[in-house]
Design an enzyme around this catalytic site. Structure first.
Site, PDB file in Angstrom:
ATOM      1  CB  CYS A  40       5.001   1.140 -19.145  1.00 51.26           C
ATOM      2  SG  CYS A  40       5.332   2.742 -18.467  1.00 51.26           S
TER       3      CYS A  40
ATOM      4  CG  HIS B  72       8.008  -3.948  -2.801  1.00 50.88           C
ATOM      5  ND1 HIS B  72       9.159  -3.822  -3.543  1.00 50.88           N
ATOM      6  CD2 HIS B  72       6.987  -4.003  -3.693  1.00 50.88           C
ATOM      7  CE1 HIS B  72       8.845  -3.825  -4.833  1.00 50.88           C
ATOM      8  NE2 HIS B  72       7.528  -3.935  -4.946  1.00 50.88           N
TER       9      HIS B  72
END
Lengths: 284, 443
Positions: free
Chosen positions: B50, B99
Site C-alpha cells: 500500500c 535502494h
C-alpha cells in the site's frame, strides 16, 4: 621503577581503556564493544591482582598503609565486586558507571608517593589483613550500591518527568536497579559489621580496649547506623526505590569522608601517618 | 548486467496515485510475464504494497529498460504517462542495489523499522520465482537483500522500541517492573484502547487481570475474555492495592481517583511501584498523583511522547543500519561486476587466440620446410605478442574488478572494440514472447 609499580601503571592504563570502551558502548550504542570492554576489564583486574600481590611481598605486609596503597586496593576491590556482580546481571551500562570511579581512584593513587616503608610492627598481626579486607569489601559493595542509586535516580527522573534521552533506552529497569541496591545492602552490611567487629577485637588484643572513639571509628559507626537504618527500612516498612537510592548515595559519601578526610587529615590510629612506619632505606 | 528499480512510494506519490498503480496480489502472473517480455528486461520482480509499487529488473541496457518499465506501468494501469511520470523514480546499478537493500531493511518505510515490508518483498519474490521471471542475478540479489535486512534487524535496535501507544505502555511497564510475569493489571472502564493495551499486557505475561465497570455485566464479560476477575465498581478502590498496573478509560466527567486515595493505596502496597495509565479524556486520575513516590502516571499525551522518543531512537539506530547497508551494497556490486569482468577477459583472450591460431595455420602451411624448432619459436613468438599486447587491458579489467564498482564502462568498451558477444542470460528463465514487442524500444 619496581615491578609492582609498573604493573600498577599497566592496570591503570587497561582500566582506562576499558572505561573508554564502556563509554563508547553506552554513548554510541555499540553493544559488542561493551562485551570486549568486560574482557579488557578482566585483564586489567588480573594485572592489578599481580601488582598488589607483588606489593604485598615487597612491603612484607598487607598493602593498605599508605594513601597510594589504600586507594589502589580500594579500586581493586570495586572492580572485583563489579565483575562478580556482572556475572549475575550482565549489564555493560553499570560498567560504564563503575569503571570511571575505579579509574579516578587509581589516578589519585598514582599521584601519591609510592615509596615502600619499613613494615610497621604495630600492623604485624593477622588481624590487619582480616580487618582491612572485610572493610574494603564492604566499601566496594557500597560503591556499587551508590552507582546503582545514581542510575536509579536518573532513570526514575526520566520516567517521572516523561522526558526521555538516549540514556533511558540503555539504563536497565527500575526494578533491577532497586534489586541491586537490596542485594548490595544484604552483602555489604554484614561485611561492614564484621569489619568493625574485627577491628574492635584486634584493638582489644593490641591495646586492651575494644573501642576508643577515634574519629575513624566514630564515622564508621555513624555510617553503619545509616546503612542499618536503610536495611531496617527496606525489610520492615517497605523503603525502596528513590529513598533507598538516596540512602545508598549518602552512605557512600560518608564512607568516602571517613576514608579521605579522617585517614588522610587527622592524627589517629587509622591515619596514614600512624599506619606508615619510617621510609625504607633502599626502595629496591 | 545492471540492476535497476523503477517505481513509486509514499515519498513520491499520493495515495490516489499509489492505489491506481497497485498490482492485485492474486493476479501477478500476467504483469510479471509482460515485464520480462519487454525487450530490454531480462529478469523482473514486482513489489506492490500500500505504500509502494516497485519493479526490480536486470538488464543489459538500463536506460532502455527504465523507459520501457515506465511505459509499461502507465499502459498497464491505464494512466497517462504524463500524469504518472513525475511520481516515478528510477535507480540503476549501485543506487538500485542501495535502494532495494534499504527498502528491505525497512529504512525507507513510513514507520522506520516496521517489520511488514520484508515479508511483502519475500511474497513478491515468491510470485516471481513461481512464474519464473527471475534468474541468476535477481535470485542472488533478493536473497542478499533478505540477509541484509536480517543483519540490520539483529545488529541494530531499529525495530525494538514500540511505535504504537498501547505497546509503548507495555515497554514502559518493563522499564519500571523489569519482568511482567508476576504482575497484576486492573482495567477501570472499558474503552477500546484500554482493551487493546490490556491484551498487549496479557500477551506479555501479566499473571492476573482485574476488571471493573459501572455495568457489572460488561466487567464480567471482559474479565472472562482475559481469564480475569470482575470487581464491583463501588468498591474497586479496595482492590486497587493489588494492581501493579492500572488502565483507566471511564467516561466520567471528573477525576475518579484523587491524589489522597492513591497515597493510601501506595502505603498499603508498602511502596511497591504502581504504573497508572489514564487513557480517558477527560482524564480519570488527578495528574498530581504523579508526584507520589513510586507512582508513575501516564496520560494519552505522555504515551504519545514516549512514541515520539521511540521513533527518535529508531532514527538513531537507522544510522547504524545505513552503514551496514552501504558495506553490503559494495560487496554485492563487486560480485555483480565480477559477473561481467571474468567472462569478458575469457572472451577477449579467446578472440585473440582464435586469430593467432588462424594466422599461424595460414603461415605455417606455406612454409613446409620449417623444422620443429622453428615452428615452435614462431608459435612462442606469436603467443608472446598476444600476451604483451593484452597485458595492459587485462590487468586494467582485473584491477577494476578488485577495486569493486564501476568497471561497467571498461567492460562495455572492450566488448564494443573487439566485438565480443555478451554471455546470454539464462535462456530458460526468459518466458516466451507474448506479443508485447510493439512497445517502442526507445522513446
Amino acid at each position: 621503577m619496581s615491578v609492582n609499580i609498573l604493573l600498577f601503571k599497566i592496570a591503570l592504563l587497561v582500566y582506562l581503556v576499558a572505561t573508554g570502551l564502556y563509554l563508547f558502548d553506552v554513548l554510541l550504542r555499540r553493544e559488542r564493544i561493551g562485551r570486549i570492554a568486560r574482557w579488557v576489564l578482566v585483564g586489567g583486574f588480573v594485572v592489578h591482582c599481580l601488582a598488589l600481590a607483588l606489593r604485598w611481598f615487597d612491603a612484607g605486609q598487607t598493602p593498605v598503609s599508605s594513601p597510594h596503597e589504600a586507594l589502589s586496593f580500594f579500586a581493586w576491590a570495586i572492580v572485583g565486586c563489579y565483575l562478580l556482580f556482572d556475572l549475575r546481571y550482565r549489564l555493560a551500562i553499570i560498567g560504564a558507571f563503575v569503571c570511571p570511579v575505579a579509574v579516578v581512584l587509581m589516578i589519585v593513587s598514582s599521584a601519591m608517593p609510592k615509596q615502600l616503608r619499613e613494615p610497621n610492627p604495630l600492623l604485624d598481626s593477622w588481624w590487619f589483613p582480616v580487618h582491612v579486607s572485610l572493610a574494603f569489601a564492604g566499601y566496594a559493595i557500597f560503591a556499587l550500591a551508590c552507582v546503582a542509586g545514581i542510575m536509579y535516580l536518573l532513570q526514575e527522573r526520566m520516567l517521572k518527568g516523561k522526558h526521555f534521552t538516549g540514556l533511558y533506552f540503555r539504563l536497565p529497569s527500575l526494578d533491577i536497579l532497586d534489586n541491586i541496591n537490596a542485594r548490595c545492602l544484604s552483602f555489604g552490611f554484614p561485611l561492614m559489621t564484621m569489619g568493625i567487629i574485627s577491628g574492635a577485637v584486634w584493638a582489644n588484643a593490641a591495646w586492651g580496649d575494644y573501642w576508643r572513639w577515634d574519629p575513624k571509628e566514630t564515622w564508621a559507626l555513624l555510617t553503619w547506623f545509616l546503612y542499618a537504618a536503610l536495611l531496617h527500612g527496606r525489610l520492615t516498612i517497605g523503603w525502596r526505590g528513590r529513598r533507598a537510592a538516596i540512602f545508598a548515595i549518602i552512605g557512600f559519601c560518608c564512607l568516602l569522608i571517613s576514608f579521605f578526610v579522617v585517614n588522610a587529615m587527622t592524627d589517629t590510629e587509622h591515619s596514614f601517618r600512624a599506619l606508615q612506619g619510617v621510609p625504607m632505606v633502599t626502595p629496591r | 548486467m545492471n540492476i535497476l528499480v523503477v517505481g513509486l512510494s509514499h515519498k513520491t506519490a499520493p495515495v490516489d496515485i499509489r492505489e491506481r498503480v497497485a498490482f492485485a496480489p492474486t493476479a501477478m502472473e500476467a504483469p510479471l510475464k509482460q515485464v520480462v517480455g519487454l525487450p530490454a528486461v531480462a529478469e523482473a520482480v514486482i513489489v506492490s504494497t500500500c505504500n509502494r509499487v516497485e519493479i526490480y529488473a536486470c538488464s543489459r541496457d538500463p536506460e532502455a529498460a527504465c523507459s520501457q518499465l515506465r511505459h509499461f506501468l502507465a499502459e498497464y494501469h491505464n494512466i497517462p504517462a504524463d500524469e504518472l511520470n513525475p511520481h516515478l523514480y528510477e535507480h540503476c546499478g549501485g543506487e538500485a542495489i542501495h535502494h532495494v537493500f534499504r527498502v528491505a531493511s525497512s529504512l525507507d518505510s513510513m514507520v522506520i523499522g516496521e517489520p511488514q515490508i520484508l515479508g511483502q518483498i519475500k511474497t513478491a519474490y515468491g510470485y516471481a520465482s513461481e512464474f519464473k521471471t527471475v534468474g541468476l542475478i535477481l535470485n542472488r540479489f533478493l536473497h542478499k537483500a533478505f540477509s541484509v535486512a536480517k543483519r540490520v534487524r539483529t545488529e541494530t535496535e531499529i525495530a525494538s522500541n514500540a511505535v504504537s501507544v498501547s505497546f509503548a505502555a507495555v515497554e514502559l511497564a518493563r522499564k519500571i517492573f523489569g519482568t511482567l510475569t508476576d504482575k497484576t493489571v486492573m482495567l477501570i472502564g472499558a474503552g477500546e484502547m484500554c482493551e487493546l493495551a490490556a491484551r498487549h499486557f496479557v500477551n506479555n505475561g501479566i499473571s492476573q487481570v482485574l476488571v471493573t465497570n459501572r455495568t457489572f455485566e460488561r466487567a464480567e464479560k471482559l474479565a472472562a475474555e482475559f481469564g480475569g476477575r470482575a470487581v464491583l465498581f463501588n468498591d474497586y478502590v479496595e482492590h486497587l492495592h493489588q494492581a501493579d498496573i492500572v488502565l483507566t478509560s471511564t467516561g466520567a466527567p471528573g477525576f475518579i481517583l484523587d491524589r489522597q486515595q492513591l497515597e493510601g493505596v501506595i502505603k498499603r502496597r508498602k511502596n511497591r511501584p504502581m504504573f497508572l495509565i489514564d487513557i480517558a479524556v477527560p482524564r480519570d486520575i488527578d495528574p498530581r498523583a504523579n508526584d507520589i513516590d513510586n507512582i508513575y502516571l501516564y496520560d494519552v499525551d505522555d504515551l504519545q511522547e514516549v512514541v515520539q522518543a521511540n521513533l527518535k531512537e529508531r532514527h538513531k539506530e537507522a544510522k547504524k543500519a545505513e552503514a551496514i547497508v552501504l558495506t553490503e551494497v559494495d560487496q554485492f556490486h563487486q560480485w555483480l561486476g565480477n559477473l561481467d569482468v571474468v567472462p569478458t577477459i575469457v572472451a577477449l583472450r579467446k578472440k585473440f587466440e582464435d586469430i593467432r591460431q588462424e594466422e599461424l595455420q595460414k603461415t605455417l602451411s606455406r612454409f613446409s620446410s620449417l623444422g620443429d624448432k622453428e615452428r615452435k619459436s614462431i608459435e612462442a613468438m606469436t603467443a608472446a605478442i598476444i600476451n604483451k599486447a593484452l597485458h595492459q587491458p587485462i590487468s586494467l579489467l582485473k584491477q577494476c574488478k578488485d577495486d569493486s564498482g564501476s568497471c561497467d564502462g571498461y567492460v562495455d568498451a572492450v566488448r564494443a572494440l573487439f566485438g565480443l558477444v555478451p554471455p546470454e542470460p539464462d535462456a530458460g528463465d526468459t518466458p516466451a514472447d507474448d506479443g508485447l514487442n510493439e512497445l517502442p524500444i526507445k522513446e
